[in-house]
Scaffold this active site. Structure first.
Site, PDB file in Angstrom:
ATOM      1  N   ALA A   1       0.864  -1.194   0.000  1.00 13.50           N
ATOM      2  CA  ALA A   1       0.000   0.000   0.000  1.00 13.50           C
ATOM      3  C   ALA A   1       0.897   1.240   0.000  1.00 13.50           C
ATOM      4  CB  ALA A   1      -0.953  -0.007   1.180  1.00 13.50           C
ATOM      5  N   LEU A   2       1.843   1.257  -0.918  1.00 14.69           N
ATOM      6  CA  LEU A   2       2.910   2.260  -0.912  1.00 14.69           C
ATOM      7  C   LEU A   2       2.380   3.660  -1.215  1.00 14.69           C
ATOM      8  CD1 LEU A   2       5.734   0.328  -2.829  1.00 14.69           C
ATOM      9  CD2 LEU A   2       5.196   0.301  -0.378  1.00 14.69           C
ATOM     10  N   HIS A   3       2.956   4.635  -0.513  1.00 17.66           N
ATOM     11  CA  HIS A   3       2.653   6.042  -0.758  1.00 17.66           C
ATOM     12  C   HIS A   3       3.976   6.782  -0.959  1.00 17.66           C
ATOM     13  CE1 HIS A   3       3.853   6.544   3.414  1.00 17.66           C
ATOM     14  NE2 HIS A   3       2.902   5.712   3.795  1.00 17.66           N
TER      15      HIS A   3
ATOM     16  N   HIS B   1       6.934   6.038   1.404  1.00 15.23           N
ATOM     17  CA  HIS B   1       7.722   4.836   1.092  1.00 15.23           C
ATOM     18  C   HIS B   1       8.689   5.107  -0.063  1.00 15.23           C
ATOM     19  CE1 HIS B   1       4.032   2.705   2.797  1.00 15.23           C
ATOM     20  NE2 HIS B   1       5.026   2.224   3.532  1.00 15.23           N
TER      21      HIS B   1
ATOM     22  N   MET C   1       1.975  11.044   5.855  1.00 14.81           N
ATOM     23  CA  MET C   1       1.521  10.041   4.897  1.00 14.81           C
ATOM     24  C   MET C   1       1.482   8.675   5.573  1.00 14.81           C
ATOM     25  SD  MET C   1       3.471  11.177   1.421  1.00 14.81           S
ATOM     26  CE  MET C   1       3.195  12.820   0.740  1.00 14.81           C
TER      27      MET C   1
END
Length: 312
Positions: free
Chosen positions: A38-40, A43, A199
């Site tokens: 669930a990378l943002h 990351h 984030m």
């Protein structure tokens, strides 16, 4: 191994280890960014930072059952590999993706009920029971265990973690030191949205209405830090007073507007950066972590700011 697109994806530990041997043969410095997917952008910033310091960067994606309790959101936790993969390709900084199976990571199985768990676990005593460890007593045992396993697989020279998870950074730094692991750890500053909100993969649980007021935690801890930096306040109660006031005010506004979700404060904390012991009086140049957790509806958000230090 799957060679989707440009980045090799390893779901087998044995196959990954062959790839890792080749990096050693080429004398490459290997950096590692462990994630639960669930990378943002936070990351991706870790990956880019790692690439500046290392020859090859490995990103793991593994939703770790051992850090969830039976009542928590393991099954609901977002799993978004296709978009995660595309994001990592866009950084031009990731050399390999490790996507291990639960069956390999926990060979004897893993129950969410700690009393039913069997096998080998890692605990960092003295740093895991406070702050996040109060509402989630199982959490850091799960984190320390899975990161140790990932370190054993990846054998990184350098590992990169986000400062948003401040206690996790302190716990893992101590673990690396105590287990004599030949790894340099970097704690990278928290990536924030334009309005200051940290984030987080869990931000996607928030409705637009929830998201609008979810900056209250950052505003609260920032107001408390201002008390220290600008007004030289050292007494804990006085430091935290404006933070409690902001949270209470937003809580009341939500009630008055008849919104269909509640704001609930989990905790506010002011701790020494080394021992994580709660401070009643902050020394003039004492390094500390000012942090907190709130629920917006059922979504739990955490954040922190550092006092008298730049990196954990």
């Amino acid at each position: 191994m799957d060679t989707i697109g440009k980045i090799p994806v390893f779901d087998s530990i044995a196959a990954f280890r062959e790839w890792r041997k080749e990096q050693t043969r080429q004398n490459k410095v290997v950096g590692f960014v462990p994630t639960m997917g669930a990378l943002h952008d936070g990351h991706l910033e870790l990956v880019k930072t790692a690439k500046k310091e290392c020859d090859a960067v490995v990103v793991s994606i593994f939703v770790n059952p051992a850090q969830f309790a039976p009542h928590e959101d393991l099954n609901q936790y977002p799993r978004t590999f296709d978009t995660d993969y595309a994001s990592l390709v866009s950084t031009n900084a990731c050399a390999a993706i490790l996507l291990p199976k639960v069956s390999e990571m926990y060979p004897v199985g893993i129950s969410l009920d700690r009393s039913q768990q069997r096998g080998t676990f890692v605990e960092v005593q003295g740093l895991s029971h406070q702050m996040e460890g109060i509402p989630r007593p199982h959490f850091f045992r799960g984190v320390a265990t899975v990161v140790t396993k990932l370190f054993n697989i990846v054998q990184p020279d350098r590992a990169f973690f986000g400062q948003k998870d401040a206690q996790q950074c302190v716990v893992l730094r101590a673990m690396i030191r105590d287990l004599l692991l030949p790894i340099t750890m970097r704690s990278v500053p928290t990536c924030r949205e334009a309005d200051g909100m940290a984030m987080s993969s869990r931000n996607r649980y928030l409705t637009p209405e929830m998201r609008k007021i979810s900056t209250l935690l950052y505003r609260a801890i920032t107001a408390a830090k201002k008390n220290i930096v600008e007004h030289k306040v050292q007494d804990r109660e006085e430091i935290l007073k404006p933070a409690y006031a902001i949270i209470e005010q937003v809580k009341q506004e939500c009630k008055n507007e008849g919104l269909d979700f509640d704001i609930r404060l989990d905790y506010l904390s002011l701790v020494d950066v080394e021992t994580l012991s709660e401070l009643q009086v902050l020394g003039e140049s004492q390094a500390a972590i000012l942090s907190g957790a709130i629920y917006v509806g059922t979504t739990r958000l955490i954040d922190n700011v550092l006092i008298n230090t730049e990196e954990l």
